[in-house]
Design a protein around this motif. Structure first.
Motif, PDB file in Angstrom:
ATOM      1  N   ILE A 159      33.700  -7.801  40.964  1.00  0.00           N
ATOM      2  CA  ILE A 159      33.803  -8.683  39.796  1.00  0.00           C
ATOM      3  C   ILE A 159      35.210  -8.678  39.210  1.00  0.00           C
ATOM      4  O   ILE A 159      35.780  -9.731  38.934  1.00  0.00           O
ATOM      5  N   HIS A 160      35.787  -7.499  39.034  1.00  0.00           N
ATOM      6  CA  HIS A 160      37.126  -7.428  38.434  1.00  0.00           C
ATOM      7  C   HIS A 160      38.178  -8.076  39.332  1.00  0.00           C
ATOM      8  O   HIS A 160      39.106  -8.722  38.843  1.00  0.00           O
ATOM      9  N   ALA A 161      38.009  -7.942  40.629  1.00  0.00           N
ATOM     10  CA  ALA A 161      38.932  -8.599  41.556  1.00  0.00           C
ATOM     11  C   ALA A 161      38.801 -10.116  41.452  1.00  0.00           C
ATOM     12  O   ALA A 161      39.812 -10.835  41.454  1.00  0.00           O
ATOM     13  N   HIS A 162      37.567 -10.606  41.353  1.00  0.00           N
ATOM     14  CA  HIS A 162      37.368 -12.059  41.210  1.00  0.00           C
ATOM     15  C   HIS A 162      37.991 -12.564  39.914  1.00  0.00           C
ATOM     16  O   HIS A 162      38.613 -13.623  39.894  1.00  0.00           O
ATOM     17  N   LEU A 163      37.818 -11.809  38.831  1.00  0.00           N
ATOM     18  CA  LEU A 163      38.371 -12.242  37.534  1.00  0.00           C
ATOM     19  C   LEU A 163      39.895 -12.323  37.555  1.00  0.00           C
ATOM     20  O   LEU A 163      40.486 -13.056  36.768  1.00  0.00           O
ATOM     21  N   ARG A 164      40.526 -11.577  38.456  1.00  0.00           N
ATOM     22  CA  ARG A 164      41.990 -11.595  38.537  1.00  0.00           C
ATOM     23  C   ARG A 164      42.525 -12.704  39.438  1.00  0.00           C
ATOM     24  O   ARG A 164      43.728 -12.933  39.478  1.00  0.00           O
ATOM     25  N   THR A 165      41.639 -13.402  40.149  1.00  0.00           N
ATOM     26  CA  THR A 165      42.112 -14.497  40.992  1.00  0.00           C
ATOM     27  C   THR A 165      42.590 -15.639  40.098  1.00  0.00           C
ATOM     28  O   THR A 165      42.104 -15.805  38.981  1.00  0.00           O
ATOM     29  N   PRO A 166      43.557 -16.415  40.584  1.00  0.00           N
ATOM     30  CA  PRO A 166      44.042 -17.538  39.764  1.00  0.00           C
ATOM     31  C   PRO A 166      42.932 -18.493  39.317  1.00  0.00           C
ATOM     32  O   PRO A 166      42.945 -18.982  38.192  1.00  0.00           O
TER      33      PRO A 166
ATOM     34  N   PHE B  12      39.591 -17.955  38.759  1.00  0.00           N
ATOM     35  CA  PHE B  12      38.784 -17.402  37.676  1.00  0.00           C
ATOM     36  C   PHE B  12      39.626 -17.201  36.419  1.00  0.00           C
ATOM     37  O   PHE B  12      39.160 -17.439  35.313  1.00  0.00           O
ATOM     38  N   HIS B  13      40.858 -16.759  36.612  1.00  0.00           N
ATOM     39  CA  HIS B  13      41.738 -16.544  35.457  1.00  0.00           C
ATOM     40  C   HIS B  13      41.911 -17.849  34.678  1.00  0.00           C
ATOM     41  O   HIS B  13      41.799 -17.870  33.446  1.00  0.00           O
ATOM     42  N   GLN B  14      42.139 -18.931  35.391  1.00  0.00           N
ATOM     43  CA  GLN B  14      42.295 -20.239  34.759  1.00  0.00           C
ATOM     44  C   GLN B  14      41.014 -20.652  34.045  1.00  0.00           C
ATOM     45  O   GLN B  14      41.046 -21.151  32.915  1.00  0.00           O
ATOM     46  N   LEU B  15      39.870 -20.423  34.676  1.00  0.00           N
ATOM     47  CA  LEU B  15      38.593 -20.794  34.089  1.00  0.00           C
ATOM     48  C   LEU B  15      38.298 -19.970  32.832  1.00  0.00           C
ATOM     49  O   LEU B  15      37.871 -20.511  31.811  1.00  0.00           O
ATOM     50  N   VAL B  16      38.553 -18.681  32.887  1.00  0.00           N
ATOM     51  CA  VAL B  16      38.313 -17.812  31.730  1.00  0.00           C
ATOM     52  C   VAL B  16      39.249 -18.196  30.582  1.00  0.00           C
ATOM     53  O   VAL B  16      38.822 -18.289  29.431  1.00  0.00           O
ATOM     54  N   GLN B  17      40.520 -18.428  30.893  1.00  0.00           N
ATOM     55  CA  GLN B  17      41.461 -18.848  29.846  1.00  0.00           C
ATOM     56  C   GLN B  17      41.020 -20.148  29.194  1.00  0.00           C
ATOM     57  O   GLN B  17      41.080 -20.289  27.974  1.00  0.00           O
ATOM     58  N   ARG B  18      40.585 -21.099  29.992  1.00  0.00           N
ATOM     59  CA  ARG B  18      40.130 -22.387  29.454  1.00  0.00           C
ATOM     60  C   ARG B  18      38.912 -22.190  28.567  1.00  0.00           C
ATOM     61  O   ARG B  18      38.793 -22.805  27.507  1.00  0.00           O
ATOM     62  N   CYS B  19      38.000 -21.323  28.979  1.00  0.00           N
ATOM     63  CA  CYS B  19      36.808 -21.027  28.188  1.00  0.00           C
ATOM     64  C   CYS B  19      37.211 -20.416  26.838  1.00  0.00           C
ATOM     65  O   CYS B  19      36.702 -20.815  25.784  1.00  0.00           O
TER      66      CYS B  19
END
Length: 135
Positions: A46-53, A55-62
């Motif tokens: 999970i933490h590796a996925h969250l660091r991918t560009p 997921f990072h972009q999606l989380v930031q947008r959220c």
């Protein structure tokens, strides 16, 4: 669509995340996409996925969408809306918990709410909710 992306492989999930970040406006829908994708991908990574560009972009947008939504709701907030608003803050915390920087941003939101023009009652409700929060 997310289910189809998941059955097609991790790269398709990442492509879906990039598209969702660009096209979805609702912080609630964005958060649901994030959580569903993370649940269906390998939980050990999970933490590796969250660091991918993607997921990072999606989380930031959220997180940005939550900031905008909270600000907009504050403009027209009445005591009758307090329970809904506290629920929004609870949901937002879940999204901001996904990143270390997000938690700092969320704490800034809380401090701004504490100093805001809203009543002491609203702040007490938010404080109580944050004290009993469990993701």
């Amino acid at each position: 669509l997310l289910s189809l992306s998941l059955s097609s492989g991790v790269n398709h999930v990442y492509q879906f995340c990039v598209g969702a970040a660009k096209g979805v406006l609702s912080p609630f829908v964005l958060q649901e996409i994030i959580m569903e994708a993370l649940q269906r991908l390998n939980p050990a990574h999970i933490h590796a996925h969250l660091r991918t560009p993607a997921f990072h972009q999606l989380v930031q947008r959220c997180q940005q969408a939550y900031l905008q939504y909270i600000h907009h709701r504050l403009i027209h907030l009445t005591p009758a809306d307090y329970d809904d608003f506290v629920n929004i803050i609870r949901s937002a915390r879940g999204a901001f918990c996904l990143t270390p920087v997000g938690m700092m941003q969320f704490n800034d939101v809380l401090q701004n709410l504490k100093r805001g023009k809203q009543t002491k009652e609203l702040w007490q409700r938010i404080s109580l909710e944050m004290a009993t929060f469990s993701p």
